[in-house]
Design a protein around this motif. Structure first.
Motif, short mmCIF file in Angstrom:
data_model
loop_
_atom_site.label_atom_id
_atom_site.label_comp_id
_atom_site.label_asym_id
_atom_site.label_seq_id
_atom_site.Cartn_x
_atom_site.Cartn_y
_atom_site.Cartn_z
N LEU A 19 0.83 -1.21 0.00
CA LEU A 19 0.00 0.00 0.00
C LEU A 19 0.86 1.26 0.00
O LEU A 19 0.52 2.26 -0.64
CB LEU A 19 -0.94 -0.01 1.20
N ALA A 20 1.98 1.22 0.72
CA ALA A 20 2.91 2.35 0.70
C ALA A 20 3.53 2.52 -0.68
O ALA A 20 3.68 3.64 -1.18
CB ALA A 20 3.99 2.15 1.77
N GLU A 21 3.85 1.41 -1.30
CA GLU A 21 4.50 1.45 -2.61
C GLU A 21 3.60 2.08 -3.67
O GLU A 21 4.10 2.74 -4.60
CB GLU A 21 4.88 0.02 -3.03
N ILE A 22 2.27 1.93 -3.54
CA ILE A 22 1.38 2.53 -4.54
C ILE A 22 0.93 3.93 -4.15
O ILE A 22 0.03 4.50 -4.77
CB ILE A 22 0.15 1.63 -4.84
N GLY A 23 1.55 4.49 -3.08
CA GLY A 23 1.35 5.91 -2.82
C GLY A 23 0.64 6.30 -1.54
O GLY A 23 0.51 7.49 -1.25
N GLY A 50 12.67 -9.81 -1.78
CA GLY A 50 12.30 -8.48 -2.26
C GLY A 50 11.63 -7.57 -1.25
O GLY A 50 11.53 -6.36 -1.48
N ILE A 51 11.20 -8.11 -0.10
CA ILE A 51 10.40 -7.28 0.80
C ILE A 51 11.25 -6.24 1.53
O ILE A 51 10.81 -5.11 1.74
CB ILE A 51 9.60 -8.14 1.80
N GLU A 52 12.47 -6.58 1.91
CA GLU A 52 13.29 -5.62 2.66
C GLU A 52 13.69 -4.43 1.80
O GLU A 52 13.77 -3.30 2.30
CB GLU A 52 14.52 -6.32 3.24
N GLU A 53 13.90 -4.66 0.51
CA GLU A 53 14.23 -3.55 -0.39
C GLU A 53 13.05 -2.58 -0.49
O GLU A 53 13.25 -1.35 -0.46
CB GLU A 53 14.59 -4.09 -1.77
N GLN A 57 12.96 1.35 0.88
CA GLN A 57 12.62 2.40 -0.09
C GLN A 57 11.48 3.27 0.41
O GLN A 57 11.52 4.51 0.32
CB GLN A 57 12.25 1.73 -1.42
N ASN A 58 10.44 2.64 0.96
CA ASN A 58 9.26 3.40 1.39
C ASN A 58 9.44 4.05 2.75
O ASN A 58 8.79 5.06 3.04
CB ASN A 58 8.03 2.49 1.36
N ARG A 63 6.74 7.22 3.34
CA ARG A 63 5.39 6.68 3.22
C ARG A 63 5.11 5.48 4.13
O ARG A 63 3.97 5.06 4.26
CB ARG A 63 5.11 6.29 1.77
N LEU A 64 6.14 4.94 4.77
CA LEU A 64 5.96 3.73 5.58
C LEU A 64 6.62 3.91 6.94
O LEU A 64 7.77 4.34 7.04
CB LEU A 64 6.59 2.53 4.87
N SER A 65 5.86 3.58 8.00
CA SER A 65 6.40 3.66 9.35
C SER A 65 5.88 2.48 10.17
O SER A 65 4.93 1.80 9.78
CB SER A 65 6.02 4.98 10.02
#
Length: 441
Positions: A19-23, A50-53, A57-58, A63-65
């Motif tokens: 959800l963070a990745e899509i904004g 792939g999840i840690e990358e 990034q987010n 966008r992610l906490s």
């Protein structure tokens, strides 16, 4: 949207990151302070390529906490996702203790009208119950949306962005439209339903896939008696578009966190409405028997397994995950130990989890080649690339008795024979033709 995700297990973490990745602005909440501390450093508690990358990034783009304080996380929150575990109880039903606790916490901290999205896999009727349960504890209007997950461990990142469909179930049309907007940037077909239908879609989908697995395993058992090769049979069946090739790989049965739990829960749901689900009972029974297949074959081959040493290659229930829940490897190891055998084992990522369960009852090795050294036979249980690409000549040179039981049909039998290895693969009728003892279920 400002979104709070409660629960940072497999479903919650992947959902929050996506959800963070899509904004969206996403805060993932968990009561485990150590886990939150690690997540804030982009260290995932689960093994998922792939999840840690994506986490890093987010987090870096703001966008992610991750927090432990729900009340603080809900400040300016628009939507709450419930993604806590619903583990299986002894009777096969889902344990709703954790989701009810999370729902209570949400009710106590709400300060305005809220959409609550249930990602947890819950029995049919649970979302409607939660609607009333939460509403009775808060003066603010609550709209429940069922949004079941269809993630496969090991490829969850791909599934969340390239899935077949997003299912949204709700009574409130406005809430449905809002959730369609929330999920719009995934660019995946969205299917809206009633609450109960969304819940049933999840269980029915997993039960059907489990049925395909048990069916092809039964065909494999017949292949052994008739001389057919299940690999050829599966390939020929899969060419029929009405059938498809997915989940037609014979082996030692399904495991993991979803299929065993969801089939048992659906059986319980059927029982609760006084329906005897004969087919699903058979699916579960076949899978239980299939877990015993390789050891039964070994007992037929050796006669007595006592004082023999075996390698079990692969511990996770499937490749690209460290999940050992309901893994066939654990059943096989327990059977071998009960027969008085010594077990050596190796898995690229699931060793730590397995050590918590098995302790010092088995020998944990650093490589597959080390595991097969000085053994009387080896069981291939998880088709990790590292295992399927072993140097067969080296393995043969290290083993006392060059016998391999392949539970995932991941080796070429001609290459096995060339390496001097006696090879048994589930559903390989050519092996049975060359032996004089009966196929052991």
């Amino acid at each position: 949207m400002n979104i709070v995700v409660i629960g940072t297990g497999y479903v919650g973490l992947v959902t929050g990151v996506a959800l963070a990745e899509i904004g969206h602005q996403v805060c993932c909440v968990d009561i485990d302070a150590y886990k939150i501390e690690q997540l804030q450093k982009s260290i995932s508690p689960i093994y998922e390529p792939g999840i840690e990358e994506l986490m890093e990034q987010n987090i870096n783009n703001g966008r992610l906490s991750f927090k432990t304080d729900l009340q603080q996380a809900m400040h300016e929150c628009d939507i709450i996702y419930l993604a806590v575990g619903t583990p299986q109880k002894e009777d096969g039903s889902a344990n709703l203790e954790y989701i009810k606790a999370a729902a209570t916490d949400v009710a106590k901290t709400m300060t305005k009208e809220m959409i609550i999205v249930v990602k947890s896999t819950v029995p049919v009727g649970t979302n409607r119950y939660l609607q009333t349960f939460i509403q009775e504890q808060t003066p603010h209007k609550v709209s429940i949306v069922s949004n079941p997950e269809f993630l496969r461990e090991g490829v969850a990142i791909r599934d969340v962005f390239y899935g077949d469909r997003i299912v949204l179930g709700a009574d409130n049309k406005v809430a449905l439209r809002t959730m369609e907007e929330v999920n719009g940037n995934f660019n995946i077909p969205i299917y809206t339903t009633a609450l109960e239908s969304a819940e049933m879609i999840k269980y029915a989908s997993n039960a059907f896939l489990a049925t395909k697995i048990s069916f092809i395993n039964e065909i494999a058992n017949i292949c052994e008696k008739t001389g057919a090769d299940i690999r050829e049979v599966s390939a020929g069946m899969g060419m029929d578009k009405r059938i498809g090739s997915a989940f037609l790989q014979a082996g030692i049965g399904y495991g993991g966190s979803c299929f065993p739990k969801d089939t048992a829960a659906l059986l319980q749901i059927a029982g609760d409405v006084d329906y005897d689900f004969h087919l699903l009972k058979s699916v579960i029974w076949v899978n239980t028997m299939q877990h015993q297949k390789l050891v039964n074959r070994a007992k037929a081959y050796y006669g007595d397994l006592k004082n023999l040493t075996f390698a079990v290659l692969g511990l996770a229930f499937k490749p690209n995950t460290d999940d050992i829940r309901e893994a066939a490897a654990l059943s096989i190891i327990e059977m071998l130990l009960d027969e008085g055998a010594t077990v050596k084992t190796y898995d690229p990522v699931a060793m730590e989890n397995a050590q918590r369960v098995l302790g010092d009852r088995v020998i944990f090795c650093n490589t597959a080649e080390e595991a097969v050294a000085e053994t009387d036979g080896a069981f291939v249980v998880t088709e990790w690339q590292e295992i399927t690409q072993m140097d067969l000549n080296e393995c043969a040179a290290r083993m006392k008795q060059t016998v391999i039981f392949d539970g995932r049909l991941c080796f070429d039998k001609e290459k096995m024979l060339d390496a001097g290895i006696e090879y048994y693969a589930i559903g390989d009728g050519t092996y049975e033709k060359n032996k004089n003892y009966e196929t052991v279920y």
